[in-house]
Every structure is written in C-alpha cells, then in structure tokens.
Design a protein around this motif. Structure first.
Motif, mmCIF file in Angstrom:
data_model
loop_
_atom_site.group_PDB
_atom_site.id
_atom_site.type_symbol
_atom_site.label_atom_id
_atom_site.label_comp_id
_atom_site.label_asym_id
_atom_site.label_seq_id
_atom_site.Cartn_x
_atom_site.Cartn_y
_atom_site.Cartn_z
ATOM 1 N N GLY A 46 -6.896 60.188 83.853
ATOM 2 C CA GLY A 46 -6.351 61.448 83.358
ATOM 3 C C GLY A 46 -6.784 61.815 81.953
ATOM 4 O O GLY A 46 -7.151 62.953 81.681
ATOM 5 N N THR A 47 -6.757 60.859 81.049
ATOM 6 C CA THR A 47 -7.124 61.143 79.664
ATOM 7 C C THR A 47 -8.591 61.520 79.547
ATOM 8 O O THR A 47 -8.945 62.450 78.823
ATOM 9 N N ILE A 65 -5.878 57.698 88.416
ATOM 10 C CA ILE A 65 -4.882 58.219 87.478
ATOM 11 C C ILE A 65 -3.876 57.117 87.166
ATOM 12 O O ILE A 65 -3.612 56.267 88.003
ATOM 13 N N SER A 77 -10.398 62.864 81.837
ATOM 14 C CA SER A 77 -10.748 63.992 82.698
ATOM 15 C C SER A 77 -11.138 65.245 81.929
ATOM 16 O O SER A 77 -11.899 66.066 82.440
ATOM 17 N N LYS A 78 -10.665 65.395 80.709
ATOM 18 C CA LYS A 78 -11.056 66.583 79.936
ATOM 19 C C LYS A 78 -12.562 66.616 79.704
ATOM 20 O O LYS A 78 -13.149 67.673 79.553
ATOM 21 N N ASN A 93 -5.534 69.123 81.608
ATOM 22 C CA ASN A 93 -6.522 68.451 82.453
ATOM 23 C C ASN A 93 -5.923 67.227 83.137
ATOM 24 O O ASN A 93 -6.236 66.936 84.291
ATOM 25 N N GLN A 94 -5.077 66.518 82.430
ATOM 26 C CA GLN A 94 -4.429 65.330 82.974
ATOM 27 C C GLN A 94 -3.570 65.695 84.188
ATOM 28 O O GLN A 94 -3.574 64.994 85.205
ATOM 29 N N ASN A 119 -3.074 68.642 77.426
ATOM 30 C CA ASN A 119 -2.502 67.812 78.494
ATOM 31 C C ASN A 119 -2.752 68.385 79.881
ATOM 32 O O ASN A 119 -2.498 67.729 80.886
ATOM 33 N N GLU A 146 4.186 62.961 84.282
ATOM 34 C CA GLU A 146 3.506 62.670 83.019
ATOM 35 C C GLU A 146 4.518 62.931 81.919
ATOM 36 O O GLU A 146 5.082 64.025 81.815
ATOM 37 N N HIS A 170 -5.927 66.797 87.033
ATOM 38 C CA HIS A 170 -6.664 65.625 87.518
ATOM 39 C C HIS A 170 -5.826 64.794 88.486
ATOM 40 O O HIS A 170 -6.354 64.197 89.432
ATOM 41 N N SER A 171 -4.518 64.768 88.277
ATOM 42 C CA SER A 171 -3.661 63.969 89.160
ATOM 43 C C SER A 171 -3.734 64.469 90.597
ATOM 44 O O SER A 171 -3.702 63.677 91.539
#
Length: 187
Positions: free
Chosen positions: A24-25, A101, A27-28, A139-140, A137, A115, A143-144
């Motif tokens: 997740g982090t 994730i 993913s940006k 994108n996180q 936050n 999250e 992404h999930s």
C-alpha cells in the motif's frame, strides 16, 4: 484462496515477506512519473533479501505514535461499525505476485479492510475539515481493492484520542473519490 501471512508489521520478517513486492505505501509509485519504484522492485527481484538494506526500517516519533494508538483506533472502528477486525501482516494478491497489502484490520471473510492513521493535530483537523481521505493516503486505499479481489469495502479512519471527533470514510468499488483540484475518479 488468499494467502495471508500472520506476522507483526514493521518486523524484519514482515519486510522479508514484502521484499520485491508493491504494498500500500509503495503503491503511490505506480501513479507518479519516474522510475524509482521500477528500479526498487527490479533490484529486489535480482538480489536476495538483506535486512541491512531495508530503507524504511526506522521509527520516528510520528510512526511510534501510530503504532501505539492503532489498536485503540481499531477498537473505535469496531464499535462504530459493529464489525470484528483481525490483524494480519501481509495479504498477498492471488492474481499478481508483485502486489499485496498490509491492512491494519481485516474481517474474517476478507471482504472489509481498514486503514488507521493516528496523525498529529493539524493533519487530523485538516482531514475532518476537508471531509475526505487525504491524497497521500488515497493510493493505499485504492491499492487494497487491487490486492484483494474479494474486498467489498474499505474503512479509512483518522483517529486521534485527544480530539473530540474522528474521521471515518467508507469506500466501496462504487465510491467516487475526490482527488482534489476538481477531479474525481470512480473506483
């Protein structure tokens, strides 16, 4: 069957499971110009895991605060939703070995993820005022849904026990996400 690894986040074992993968982090990096994420993942695919090479294996005061308060935030979210969330260290995508994730909470049926952020006063107040998930936050959260094909819902919470108010945003695949700058996307 979804592959869940029950390890404690931020440990060396957790970093090893995440080695050469996009969580997740990170993913940006999929949505920015440049090759930083590409070369990070490529280098990790070429070379074996080395704990001395962990770039983000440090803890500052804000991270420690988050680690300390996250369980309280999860309890608050459980009371708010009436759901029971479990902890897991890593949830591996069934469809792509590079994607996974590390949810702060996940329901037993794997359909709802959480999250939890425990920010400082300024960031928390800004999140409540703007009434949307902060862009850094977002994108996180998105992404999930990519990492977990069974996911139906996501809860983002900005939790600050010192504040009289907390921010909770429920997101589904049908949600419209405000990207700021008068742009929105449908997830």
């Amino acid at each position: 069957m979804i592959n869940m690894t029950d390890i404690i986040q931020q440990t060396i074992e957790w970093h090893e499971v995440k080695h050469a993968k996009i969580g997740g982090t990170l993913s940006k990096g999929l949505f920015t110009k440049g090759d930083d994420l590409f070369f990070k993942i490529l280098s990790e695919r070429i070379e074996p895991f080395d704990p001395d090479e962990i770039e983000d294996f440090f803890e500052n005061k804000a991270m420690q605060r988050g680690n300390d308060l996250e369980p309280l935030g999860l309890e608050y979210l459980e009371e708010y939703t009436g759901l029971k969330f479990n902890s897991t260290g890593w949830l591996q995508s069934e469809e792509n070995e590079l994607i996974g994730i590390s949810p702060d909470g996940i329901t037993e049926d794997l359909k709802i993820l959480a999250e939890i952020k425990c920010p400082g006063a300024k960031k928390h107040t800004e999140t409540i005022y703007n009434n949307c998930i902060p862009n850094d936050n977002l994108n996180q959260v998105l992404h999930s849904f990519i990492a977990n094909k069974n996911q139906e819902k996501h809860y983002f919470i900005s939790f600050r026990p010192e504040s009289p108010k907390h921010f909770i945003k429920e997101t589904t695949l049908d949600s419209i996400i405000d990207l700021g700058l008068k742009k929105t996307i449908e997830v």
